[in-house]
Motif scaffolding. Structure first.
Motif, short mmCIF file in Angstrom:
data_model
loop_
_atom_site.label_atom_id
_atom_site.label_comp_id
_atom_site.label_asym_id
_atom_site.label_seq_id
_atom_site.Cartn_x
_atom_site.Cartn_y
_atom_site.Cartn_z
N GLU A 1 -6.65 6.87 -0.42
CA GLU A 1 -7.56 7.75 -1.16
C GLU A 1 -7.21 7.73 -2.65
O GLU A 1 -6.07 7.97 -3.05
CB GLU A 1 -7.46 9.18 -0.63
CG GLU A 1 -8.38 10.17 -1.32
CD GLU A 1 -9.85 9.89 -1.04
OE1 GLU A 1 -10.67 10.15 -1.93
OE2 GLU A 1 -10.17 9.39 0.05
N GLY A 2 -8.18 7.42 -3.48
CA GLY A 2 -7.96 7.37 -4.92
C GLY A 2 -7.47 6.03 -5.42
O GLY A 2 -7.34 5.83 -6.63
N ALA A 3 -7.17 5.10 -4.51
CA ALA A 3 -6.73 3.77 -4.92
C ALA A 3 -7.91 2.96 -5.45
O ALA A 3 -9.07 3.26 -5.13
CB ALA A 3 -6.08 3.04 -3.74
N GLU B 1 -10.65 9.05 10.09
CA GLU B 1 -10.55 8.37 11.39
C GLU B 1 -9.21 7.65 11.50
O GLU B 1 -8.60 7.60 12.54
CB GLU B 1 -11.70 7.36 11.54
CG GLU B 1 -11.66 6.50 12.79
CD GLU B 1 -12.16 7.23 14.03
OE1 GLU B 1 -12.10 6.64 15.12
OE2 GLU B 1 -12.58 8.38 13.92
N MET B 2 -8.74 7.08 10.37
CA MET B 2 -7.47 6.38 10.33
C MET B 2 -6.62 6.94 9.19
O MET B 2 -7.09 7.01 8.05
CB MET B 2 -7.67 4.87 10.12
CG MET B 2 -8.42 4.17 11.22
SD MET B 2 -8.55 2.38 10.90
CE MET B 2 -9.51 1.86 12.32
N PRO B 3 -5.36 7.33 9.44
CA PRO B 3 -4.50 7.86 8.39
C PRO B 3 -4.31 6.90 7.21
O PRO B 3 -4.07 7.36 6.09
CB PRO B 3 -3.17 8.10 9.12
CG PRO B 3 -3.57 8.38 10.52
CD PRO B 3 -4.74 7.46 10.78
N ALA C 1 0.83 -1.21 0.00
CA ALA C 1 0.00 0.00 0.00
C ALA C 1 0.86 1.26 0.00
O ALA C 1 0.58 2.23 -0.72
CB ALA C 1 -0.93 -0.01 1.21
N LEU C 2 1.94 1.25 0.78
CA LEU C 2 2.81 2.42 0.86
C LEU C 2 3.58 2.63 -0.44
O LEU C 2 3.72 3.76 -0.92
CB LEU C 2 3.78 2.25 2.03
CG LEU C 2 3.13 2.21 3.43
CD1 LEU C 2 4.16 1.85 4.49
CD2 LEU C 2 2.46 3.54 3.75
N VAL C 3 4.07 1.53 -1.01
CA VAL C 3 4.79 1.64 -2.29
C VAL C 3 3.84 2.06 -3.40
O VAL C 3 4.20 2.87 -4.28
CB VAL C 3 5.48 0.30 -2.63
CG1 VAL C 3 6.05 0.33 -4.05
CG2 VAL C 3 6.59 0.00 -1.63
N PHE C 4 2.62 1.55 -3.38
CA PHE C 4 1.62 1.93 -4.38
C PHE C 4 1.36 3.43 -4.33
O PHE C 4 1.29 4.11 -5.36
CB PHE C 4 0.32 1.16 -4.14
CG PHE C 4 -0.79 1.56 -5.07
CD1 PHE C 4 -0.89 0.98 -6.32
CD2 PHE C 4 -1.75 2.50 -4.69
CE1 PHE C 4 -1.92 1.34 -7.19
CE2 PHE C 4 -2.77 2.87 -5.55
CZ PHE C 4 -2.85 2.29 -6.81
N PHE C 5 1.25 3.97 -3.12
CA PHE C 5 1.03 5.41 -2.97
C PHE C 5 2.20 6.20 -3.55
O PHE C 5 2.01 7.19 -4.28
CB PHE C 5 0.84 5.77 -1.50
CG PHE C 5 0.73 7.24 -1.24
CD1 PHE C 5 -0.49 7.89 -1.34
CD2 PHE C 5 1.85 8.00 -0.91
CE1 PHE C 5 -0.60 9.25 -1.12
CE2 PHE C 5 1.75 9.37 -0.69
CZ PHE C 5 0.52 10.00 -0.79
N GLN C 6 3.42 5.79 -3.22
CA GLN C 6 4.61 6.53 -3.68
C GLN C 6 4.74 6.49 -5.21
O GLN C 6 5.10 7.48 -5.83
CB GLN C 6 5.87 5.94 -3.03
CG GLN C 6 5.94 6.11 -1.52
CD GLN C 6 5.99 7.56 -1.08
OE1 GLN C 6 6.48 8.42 -1.80
NE2 GLN C 6 5.49 7.83 0.11
N THR C 7 4.44 5.34 -5.80
CA THR C 7 4.61 5.21 -7.25
C THR C 7 3.51 5.93 -8.03
O THR C 7 3.73 6.33 -9.18
CB THR C 7 4.63 3.72 -7.66
OG1 THR C 7 3.45 3.08 -7.16
CG2 THR C 7 5.86 3.02 -7.10
#
Length: 334
Positions: free
Chosen positions: A240-242, A232-234, A146-152
Motif C-alpha cells: 500500500e502506497g508503493a 484479500e492478501m496481506p 518488497a519487505l525491505v522497501f516497506f521497512q525503509t
C-alpha cells in the motif's frame, strides 16, 4: 543447490508469498516460534532427503513406510495425496486472483496457469529443476525487496520482548503443515541424488532462507495488523502506497510463487499416481488440473483459513516421527 531450490519452490507458494499463511500461524510474540520452526524444518528436510536417497525412492510411500510402518503409511499416503490435490487447488485459485491485478478475468488467469503448467511437464524433472534455477532466486529477491522497501519507507522499529514469546507452539503446527509437501516432493528424487552432501546443503540452506524471510515478513505484518482485514492478501497491505510499477512487479513475483508451487505439488502427486496409472506424466497432470479447476470457485482466503490448520494438525504425528527418527536408533538402519 538444485535440491535447495526444489524445497523452496514447494514451500513459497500463494499462501506463503501472499502473507496469508504466515499471519494464520504467527503474528505477535512469534519470534521464538519462527526460530524453532527453522530448526525443526531443517532437521526434517534432511531426514527425508537421507531416507529418500538410501531407499532410492521415486515417490513418498517407501519413505512413509520406513518412518511409521506399512499400516500407518497407507493412511498418510492417502492424506498426502489429498493434501497435494487440495493445496494445488489453492495455488490455482491464487493464480486467478493475482492475475486480476492485470485486468485479466479470474477464469482466464486460471486457464493460462494450467496451460504453462502442463507445458512444463513435457520435460519432466529436468524442466522443473531448470525452471527453479531461474524463478526461485527472482522470487526470493522480490519478496525480500518488497519487505525491505516497506521497512525503509515507514521507519517502524521492531520490538522483540524475549520474555513474551507465548506463541511458540505455532512453530509445531506450522512445521508439520510444511512437512507434508517436503515429504511428498523430496521423496520423489531419491534416485536422482548423488550423495548425502547434497542433502545437508539443501536442508540447511533452504531452512535458513525460509526462516529469515518468515521472520521479516511476520514482523512487517505485525506492524500492519490493524489494516490486514481490508485486503484479500496481506502482501497487498505491505505494498500500500508503493509505486505502481513495484506493485505490478510484486504481483508477478506472487504469480511466480504460485506457479512454482503448483508445479512441485503436481510433481509430487503425479509421481505417486504413476505407480499405478500408466500415462505420460504431462497427460496425468492435465487430467488432474481438469478435476481441480471447478473447486477454485471457493474464495482464496477461505481456502487458506480452512485447510491449513486442519492439515497442520493431521501431520503432527508425521513431524514427531521425523524428529524422533535419529533418537530412536533407527537412523543407521536405513
Amino acid at each position: 543447490m538444485k535440491w535447495m531450490l526444489l524445497i523452496l519452490s514447494s514451500q513459497i507458494g500463494a499462501g506463503y508469498a501472499s502473507g496469508q499463511e504466515i499471519w494464520q500461524f504467527f503474528g505477535v510474540e512469534s519470534g521464538l516460534a519462527i526460530v524453532l520452526f527453522t530448526v525443526m524444518f531443517t532437521i526434517s528436510a534432511y531426514i527425508v532427503l537421507k531416507i529418500s536417497y538410501r531407499v532410492q525412492s521415486t515417490h513418498f510411500l517407501p519413505v512413509l513406510e520406513h518412518l511409521m510402518g506399512p499400516a500407518l503409511a497407507k493412511v498418510y499416503d492417502v492424506l498426502i495425496m489429498f493434501y497435494l490435490f487440495s493445496m494445488t487447488m489453492v495455488m490455482i485459485a491464487g493464480g486467478g486472483v493475482t492475475l486480476q491485478i492485470y485486468k485479466l478475468p479470474f477464469w482466464i488467469g486460471i486457464f493460462l496457469l494450467c496451460i504453462v503448467t502442463v507445458g512444463l511437464f513435457f520435460w519432466d524433472i529436468k524442466g522443473i529443476l531448470s525452471l527453479n534455477s531461474i524463478l526461485i532466486p527472482i522470487l526470493v529477491a522480490g519478496l525480500l525487496y518488497a519487505l525491505v522497501f516497506f521497512q525503509t519507507t515507514h521507519h517502524y522499529t521492531w520490538t522483540i520482548d524475549l520474555t513474551r514469546q507465548y506463541n511458540w507452539p505455532a512453530s509445531i503446527t506450522f512445521t508439520s503443515l510444511n512437512i507434508l509437501s517436503v515429504v511428498a516432493v523430496l521423496s520423489s528424487i531419491g534416485k536422482d541424488m548423488k550423495g548425502l552432501g547434497e542433502a545437508k546443503i539443501a536442508s540447511v540452506a533452504s531452512g535458513l532462507i525460509f526462516g529469515v524471510i518468515s521472520f521479516v515478513y511476520n514482523e512487517t505484518l505485525v506492524q500492519l495488523s490493524g489494516s490486514l482485514t481490508q485486503y484479500e492478501m496481506p502482501l497487498f497491505a505491505v505494498l500500500e502506497g508503493a509505486p505502481y510499477p513495484l506493485f505490478l512487479c510484486m504481483a508477478a513475483v506472487l504469480f511466480l510463487a504460485i506457479y512454482t508451487t503448483t508445479v512441485t505439488g503436481l510433481f509430487g502427486l503425479s509421481s505417486r499416481m504413476l505407480a499405478f496409472v500408466k500415462l505420460p506424466r504431462w497427460t496425468l497432470v492435465a487430467l488432474l488440473l481438469a478435476v481441480m479447476v471447478p473447486f477454485t470457485t471457493i474464495g482464496f482466503s477461505d481456502l487458506i483459513a480452512i485447510l491449513y490448520p486442519i492439515y497442520g494438525l493431521l501431520s503432527l504425528y508425521l513431524l514427531v516421527c521425523l524428529l524422533l527418527y535419529p533418537i530412536l536408533g533407527r537412523w543407521k538402519k536405513v
